[in-house]
Design a protein around this motif. Structure first.
Motif, PDB file in Angstrom:
ATOM      1  N   ASP A 189      36.905  41.281  -4.908  1.00  0.00           N
ATOM      2  CA  ASP A 189      36.247  40.569  -3.813  1.00  0.00           C
ATOM      3  C   ASP A 189      34.864  41.122  -3.463  1.00  0.00           C
ATOM      4  O   ASP A 189      34.140  40.530  -2.670  1.00  0.00           O
ATOM      5  CB  ASP A 189      37.134  40.602  -2.558  1.00  0.00           C
ATOM      6  CG  ASP A 189      38.381  39.754  -2.745  1.00  0.00           C
ATOM      7  OD1 ASP A 189      38.344  38.814  -3.569  1.00  0.00           O
ATOM      8  OD2 ASP A 189      39.396  40.051  -2.095  1.00  0.00           O
TER       9      ASP A 189
ATOM     10  N   ASP B  52      28.080  37.129 -12.392  1.00  0.00           N
ATOM     11  CA  ASP B  52      28.870  36.442 -11.369  1.00  0.00           C
ATOM     12  C   ASP B  52      28.972  37.224 -10.067  1.00  0.00           C
ATOM     13  O   ASP B  52      29.196  36.650  -9.005  1.00  0.00           O
ATOM     14  CB  ASP B  52      30.297  36.198 -11.875  1.00  0.00           C
ATOM     15  CG  ASP B  52      30.360  34.979 -12.774  1.00  0.00           C
ATOM     16  OD1 ASP B  52      29.311  34.325 -12.938  1.00  0.00           O
ATOM     17  OD2 ASP B  52      31.446  34.689 -13.286  1.00  0.00           O
TER      18      ASP B  52
ATOM     19  N   GLY C   3      22.486  34.400   4.801  1.00  0.00           N
ATOM     20  CA  GLY C   3      23.350  33.244   5.050  1.00  0.00           C
ATOM     21  C   GLY C   3      24.340  33.021   3.918  1.00  0.00           C
ATOM     22  O   GLY C   3      25.513  32.703   4.147  1.00  0.00           O
ATOM     23  N   VAL C   4      23.867  33.183   2.693  1.00  0.00           N
ATOM     24  CA  VAL C   4      24.753  33.036   1.528  1.00  0.00           C
ATOM     25  C   VAL C   4      25.855  34.096   1.593  1.00  0.00           C
ATOM     26  O   VAL C   4      27.031  33.819   1.339  1.00  0.00           O
ATOM     27  CB  VAL C   4      23.953  33.137   0.210  1.00  0.00           C
ATOM     28  CG1 VAL C   4      24.882  33.326  -0.980  1.00  0.00           C
ATOM     29  CG2 VAL C   4      23.101  31.888   0.011  1.00  0.00           C
TER      30      VAL C   4
ATOM     31  N   ALA D  85      27.077  35.374   4.230  1.00  0.00           N
ATOM     32  CA  ALA D  85      28.023  34.928   5.263  1.00  0.00           C
ATOM     33  C   ALA D  85      28.985  33.896   4.685  1.00  0.00           C
ATOM     34  O   ALA D  85      30.202  33.954   4.923  1.00  0.00           O
ATOM     35  CB  ALA D  85      27.267  34.351   6.456  1.00  0.00           C
ATOM     36  N   GLY D  86      28.438  32.966   3.922  1.00  0.00           N
ATOM     37  CA  GLY D  86      29.289  31.948   3.303  1.00  0.00           C
ATOM     38  C   GLY D  86      30.267  32.558   2.309  1.00  0.00           C
ATOM     39  O   GLY D  86      31.438  32.165   2.249  1.00  0.00           O
ATOM     40  N   LEU D  87      29.787  33.530   1.540  1.00  0.00           N
ATOM     41  CA  LEU D  87      30.670  34.222   0.585  1.00  0.00           C
ATOM     42  C   LEU D  87      31.789  34.953   1.329  1.00  0.00           C
ATOM     43  O   LEU D  87      32.940  34.971   0.883  1.00  0.00           O
ATOM     44  CB  LEU D  87      29.859  35.213  -0.261  1.00  0.00           C
ATOM     45  CG  LEU D  87      28.988  34.581  -1.357  1.00  0.00           C
ATOM     46  CD1 LEU D  87      27.967  35.597  -1.869  1.00  0.00           C
ATOM     47  CD2 LEU D  87      29.855  34.070  -2.508  1.00  0.00           C
TER      48      LEU D  87
ATOM     49  N   ALA E  79      33.059  34.054   4.160  1.00  0.00           N
ATOM     50  CA  ALA E  79      33.996  33.010   4.608  1.00  0.00           C
ATOM     51  C   ALA E  79      34.884  32.543   3.463  1.00  0.00           C
ATOM     52  O   ALA E  79      36.011  32.104   3.679  1.00  0.00           O
ATOM     53  CB  ALA E  79      33.221  31.837   5.204  1.00  0.00           C
ATOM     54  N   ALA E  80      34.355  32.641   2.241  1.00  0.00           N
ATOM     55  CA  ALA E  80      35.137  32.231   1.064  1.00  0.00           C
ATOM     56  C   ALA E  80      36.063  33.344   0.577  1.00  0.00           C
ATOM     57  O   ALA E  80      36.771  33.172  -0.410  1.00  0.00           O
ATOM     58  CB  ALA E  80      34.199  31.791  -0.056  1.00  0.00           C
ATOM     59  N   GLY E  81      36.033  34.499   1.245  1.00  0.00           N
ATOM     60  CA  GLY E  81      36.967  35.564   0.896  1.00  0.00           C
ATOM     61  C   GLY E  81      36.362  36.771   0.209  1.00  0.00           C
ATOM     62  O   GLY E  81      37.086  37.660  -0.226  1.00  0.00           O
ATOM     63  N   PHE E  82      35.042  36.825   0.118  1.00  0.00           N
ATOM     64  CA  PHE E  82      34.397  37.962  -0.540  1.00  0.00           C
ATOM     65  C   PHE E  82      33.985  39.038   0.477  1.00  0.00           C
ATOM     66  O   PHE E  82      34.000  38.819   1.685  1.00  0.00           O
ATOM     67  CB  PHE E  82      33.157  37.484  -1.312  1.00  0.00           C
ATOM     68  CG  PHE E  82      33.503  36.811  -2.620  1.00  0.00           C
ATOM     69  CD1 PHE E  82      33.689  37.552  -3.776  1.00  0.00           C
ATOM     70  CD2 PHE E  82      33.675  35.426  -2.680  1.00  0.00           C
ATOM     71  CE1 PHE E  82      34.023  36.939  -4.977  1.00  0.00           C
ATOM     72  CE2 PHE E  82      34.010  34.801  -3.876  1.00  0.00           C
ATOM     73  CZ  PHE E  82      34.183  35.564  -5.030  1.00  0.00           C
TER      74      PHE E  82
ATOM     75  N   SER F 198      25.001  34.043  11.573  1.00  0.00           N
ATOM     76  CA  SER F 198      25.855  33.632  10.441  1.00  0.00           C
ATOM     77  C   SER F 198      26.814  34.761  10.076  1.00  0.00           C
ATOM     78  O   SER F 198      27.910  34.524   9.577  1.00  0.00           O
ATOM     79  CB  SER F 198      24.996  33.274   9.222  1.00  0.00           C
ATOM     80  OG  SER F 198      24.183  32.154   9.497  1.00  0.00           O
TER      81      SER F 198
ATOM     82  N   ALA G  50      29.570  34.841  13.764  1.00  0.00           N
ATOM     83  CA  ALA G  50      30.542  33.986  13.079  1.00  0.00           C
ATOM     84  C   ALA G  50      31.701  34.788  12.475  1.00  0.00           C
ATOM     85  O   ALA G  50      32.589  34.214  11.851  1.00  0.00           O
ATOM     86  CB  ALA G  50      29.845  33.176  11.991  1.00  0.00           C
ATOM     87  N   LYS G  51      31.682  36.097  12.673  1.00  0.00           N
ATOM     88  CA  LYS G  51      32.709  36.983  12.099  1.00  0.00           C
ATOM     89  C   LYS G  51      32.789  36.865  10.579  1.00  0.00           C
ATOM     90  O   LYS G  51      33.868  36.828   9.988  1.00  0.00           O
ATOM     91  CB  LYS G  51      34.076  36.729  12.738  1.00  0.00           C
ATOM     92  CG  LYS G  51      34.134  37.109  14.218  1.00  0.00           C
ATOM     93  CD  LYS G  51      35.586  37.060  14.713  1.00  0.00           C
ATOM     94  CE  LYS G  51      35.759  37.710  16.073  1.00  0.00           C
ATOM     95  NZ  LYS G  51      35.066  37.019  17.165  1.00  0.00           N
ATOM     96  N   ASN G  52      31.645  36.810   9.951  1.00  0.00           N
ATOM     97  CA  ASN G  52      31.567  36.908   8.497  1.00  0.00           C
ATOM     98  C   ASN G  52      31.036  38.311   8.197  1.00  0.00           C
ATOM     99  O   ASN G  52      29.860  38.600   8.443  1.00  0.00           O
ATOM    100  CB  ASN G  52      30.626  35.830   7.936  1.00  0.00           C
ATOM    101  CG  ASN G  52      31.223  34.436   8.030  1.00  0.00           C
ATOM    102  OD1 ASN G  52      32.392  34.241   7.695  1.00  0.00           O
ATOM    103  ND2 ASN G  52      30.439  33.483   8.493  1.00  0.00           N
TER     104      ASN G  52
END
Lengths: 321, 280
Positions: free
Chosen positions: A32, A55, A69-70, A72-74, A76-79, A101, A105-107
Motif C-alpha cells: 500500500d 506503478d 490532491g492525488v 489524498a485520492g490515493l 482514499a483508495a487505500g494507499f 484534501s 478529509a482524513k486522507n
C-alpha cells in the motif's frame, strides 16, 4: 533501542540516499505504500529506483498542488502515500491541498520537505523555508518532524507511513553530524536527552543539534552545565521532557533552523507558560526571509551557530533567579 | 434508452430538484442555481450508470462520485436520500449544527459521499488520485468527477487533467457543468473560459458535448465511457444554471438564493406539475 553516539563526526550517508533507500524498502514490503514526487526524484534519491517501479513511484511533474490532491485520492483508495518536494513547495505551495484534501478529509499523507531553512543554501531565498514548521504546526492533528540525522530520518519515515493524519518531515538532502547509532529507533513524540546538565536546558532540532552540542562542550569548559535535548518531534511536543528539564535547569534555550514564530520555540514556550515558567531565549531566524549563500555563511547571517547558542545561554543565565 | 426508463430518469431528476429545494428551504437559502443545473446528470449517474450499494456505502468496488463543485452538496444529498442511503427527513438538517449534511460535501460525514470537496479545484486531483489508486488495486470501477465551469478558473483543474491524461486514466469520467454562470455573474464577464471541449480534447481527453438537460443524451455519453481505454473521458454538459425552475433560470444572480416559504411552494408546485405530467 535509542543509542546516542554523538562525537562531532559526520555521518557518511547523504540524507537523500536514506530517503531513497527507505522509500524503496517500504514499497517493497508494503503493497500500500506509494511514492510521489514533483520532478525532484533525483533530489530525493528515488529517480533510479523509480525507473523500475513505475506503478509505485509517481512523478507528478512540477505541480505540487495536484500531487497533494492525488495523494489524498490515493489515500482514499487505500494507499499510504509519501510525497516529496523541497520544503517551500511541500509546505506553502500545496498547503491548502494538504490541509483540506489531506487533513480535513482524513486522507493520511506523509510529506517530506527537503532542504529546510538554511540548508536550501545555493537555491536561495525563494527556496528557503523558515515557515514550514509554523504552517504544519497549525494543521490540526499533524505530526511535525525536524530530522536529527540519517538514522533518525529512517526511523521516523518508517513510523510515519503507518501513523494517522498528516506527517511532515523536514530534512536536508546532504550530510548531518551523526547523533545516533545505526539502527536506533526514535519513537515519534519522545524527545531524547543527548547530554545531561544542570544550569540551562537547550532544546534543539535538526542541524542545530550539532551547534547546541558544540556550544554545550564549550560552555562546560567555562563552568556552565547545559543539558541538550533532541526535540526532533516538534508536534506533538514531548511536554513531559520539556517540563522535566526546564524544572531541573531553571532556564531554557531553544535552537532551531526556522522562524522563531510558530516553530519549536513557540511549542516549548507553551509548555513553559502552562507548566513551569522559567527564563527562556531562542536561537532561530528573527522573522526574516531567506537568501543565497553557503550553509556556513547563512548560519552566521541568520544567527544559527554554536556561538549564537552560547551567547543565548549566557544571556538567559543572567535572567535566572 | 427505452421510453419507460427515460421517463423514470426524468422523474428522478425532478424529484432530486424537489428534495434539494426542500433541504435548502429548511435552512432558508443555498446554492440553488448550480444544484438545479446538475440534477439531470445526477439522475442519470445514480439512476442507471453507477454501481453503488445504499446499504453498503463503502463497498470497495463501487463507482465513485467526486462532486468537486462541492457547493452542489444538496443535489448530491437529495440523490442519495432518494436512493436510500439515509432517511429523506434528514435532508431538512442541512447546515444545522451537528448535521451529517454540510453545505459542501464531506466524505467523513455523509453516507454515500465519496470525497470531501468545496475548495474549488481540489476535487479534480483527488478524483485523479482515486482513479489511479483504483486502477493500481485492479478494481474495475469508475470515478465520476463533476466540475463547475467557473471552477475551471482554478489552475489546479488543469494540472490534474494533464496528470489524468498522462497516467492514461480511462476509468475517470469528468463531467463539466457548463451552466455559463459563476458567483459574480456570467463566465464571459468574470473570466472567459473559451471552448471547454477543445481544451479538454487538447489535454488528451476523449471529449463530447451534450445537452446537459437531456437525460437521453447524458446517458448515451456515459455509456461511451464504459469501455475504459487509455484516455480519460470528458463530457461537457451544456446546461442552464437554475434549470427546471423558470424563475430561478431567469434570475441572473442565481448562484445562491433565499428560498422563502412562498418561493418554495411556487417552485415545488412547478416541479410537481412536471412530475405529474410525466407520470400521469
Amino acid at each position: 533501542m535509542t543509542k546516542v553516539v554523538y562525537n562531532g563526526e559526520t555521518d557518511p550517508r547523504l540524507c537523500k540516499d536514506v530517503i531513497g533507500a527507505t522509500v524503496a524498502d517500504l514499497v517493497e514490503h508494503d503493497p500500500d505504500v506509494i511514492f510521489l514526487d514533483a520532478d525532484l526524484m533525483s533530489c530525493s534519491g528515488t529517480l533510479k529506483w523509480s525507473k523500475t517501479h513505475g506503478d509505485r513511484a509517481i512523478d507528478c511533474g512540477i505541480a505540487e498542488s495536484n500531487m497533494a490532491g492525488v495523494a489524498a485520492g490515493l489515500a482514499a483508495a487505500g494507499f499510504k502515500p509519501i510525497i516529496h518536494s523541497f520544503g517551500t513547495f511541500a509546505s506553502r505551495r500545496c498547503y491548502d491541498q494538504i490541509f483540506l484534501s489531506g487533513g480535513y478529509a482524513k486522507n493520511d499523507i506523509t510529506v517530506i520537505g527537503t532542504d529546510p531553512g538554511v540548508t536550501a543554501a545555493m537555491n536561495g531565498g525563494t527556496h528557503m523555508p523558515f515557515e514550514d514548521v509554523a504552517l504544519y504546526n497549525a494543521l490540526p492533528g499533524a505530526t511535525v518532524i525536524d530530522a536529527s540525522d540519517p538514522t533518525c530520518l529512517e526511523s521516523v519515515l518508517r513510523q510515519c507511513v503507518n501513523r494517522p493524519g498528516i506527517k511532515y518531515i523536514r530534512v536536508g538532502r546532504k550530510q548531518y553530524a551523526r547523533i545516533y547509532a545505526d539502527g536506533s529507533e526514535l519513537p515519534i513524540g519522545k524527545a531524547v536527552t543527548l547530554r545531561e546538565g544542570t544550569d540551562v536546558a537547550i532544546f534543539a532540532a535538526g542541524i542545530l543539534l550539532h551547534e547546541a552540542m558544540k556550544a554545550a562542550a564549550s560552555l562546560e569548559a567555562q563552568g556552565v552545565s547545559c543539558a541538550v535535548v533532541d526535540c526532533f518531534t516538534i508536534k506533538p511536543i514531548d511536554a513531559d521532557a520539556v517540563e522535566a528539564w526546564a524544572k531541573k535547569c531553571g532556564a531554557v534555550v531553544v535552537a532551531e533552523n526556522a522562524n522563531r514564530h510558530g516553530g519549536l520555540y513557540d511549542s516549548v514556550l507553551e509548555v513553559l507558560a502552562e507548566r513551569c515558567p522559567v527564563p527562556a531565549a531562542c536561537v532561530a531566524v528573527e522573522d526574516e526571509f531567506g537568501e543565497v549563500g553557503t550553509v556556513g555563511y547563512l548560519q552566521e547571517r541568520f544567527g544559527l551557530t554554536a556561538a549564537h547558542v552560547e551567547e543565548q545561554v549566557k544571556a538567559v543565565l543572567k535572567r535566572k533567579h | 434508452m427505452e421510453l419507460q426508463e427515460r421517463k423514470a430518469i426524468e422523474a428522478f431528476a425532478l424529484k432530486i430538484r424537489m428534495a434539494a429545494l426542500d433541504a435548502i428551504h429548511s435552512i432558508g437559502s443555498g446554492h440553488v442555481g448550480g444544484v438545479m443545473s446538475i440534477s439531470d446528470a445526477l439522475a442519470v449517474l445514480y439512476g442507471r450508470e453507477m454501481q453503488v450499494r445504499p446499504d453498503d456505502p463503502k463497498w470497495p468496488d463501487r463507482d465513485e462520485l467526486v462532486m468537486s463543485k462541492g457547493h452542489a452538496g444538496p443535489a448530491v444529498y437529495a440523490t442519495l436520500a432518494l436512493k436510500g442511503f439515509f432517511p429523506y427527513e434528514e435532508l431538512r438538517t442541512l447546515n444545522r449544527g451537528g448535521t451529517r449534511l454540510p453545505s459542501h460535501c464531506d466524505r467523513n460525514k455523509t453516507p454515500g459521499v465519496d470525497m470531501t470537496t468545496g475548495s474549488l479545484g481540489q476535487g479534480t486531483s483527488q478524483a485523479a488520485g482515486l482513479a489511479l489508486g483504483n486502477k493500481l488495486k485492479g478494481r474495475k470501477n469508475r470515478v465520476f468527477l463533476i466540475v463547475g465551469d467557473g471552477e475551471m478558473n482554478e489552475g489546479q483543474c488543469w494540472e490534474s487533467f494533464l496528470f489524468a491524461s498522462a497516467k492514461k486514466l480511462g476509468n475517470l469520467v469528468v463531467l463539466i457543468d457548463w451552466n455559463k454562470r459563476q458567483l459574480d455573474g456570467y463566465l464571459d464577464e468574470v473570466l472567459p473560459m473559451g471552448d471547454f471541449a477543445a481544451k479538454m480534447e487538447s489535454f488528451g481527453f476523449d471529449t463530447v458535448t451534450v445537452d446537459g438537460g437531456d437525460v437521453d443524451a447524458i446517458a448515451a455519453a456515459l455509456e461511451r465511457t464504459r469501455n475504459g481505454g487509455d484516455k480519460p473521458y470528458a463530457i461537457v454538459l451544456d446546461t442552464v444554471k437554475g434549470h427546471g425552475v423558470e424563475e430561478v433560470e431567469n434570475t441572473a444572480m442565481n448562484h445562491s438564493m433565499p428560498v422563502t416559504d412562498e418561493r418554495f411552494e411556487r417552485w415545488t408546485a412547478e416541479l410537481k406539475a412536471k412530475l405529474d405530467a410525466l407520470e400521469g
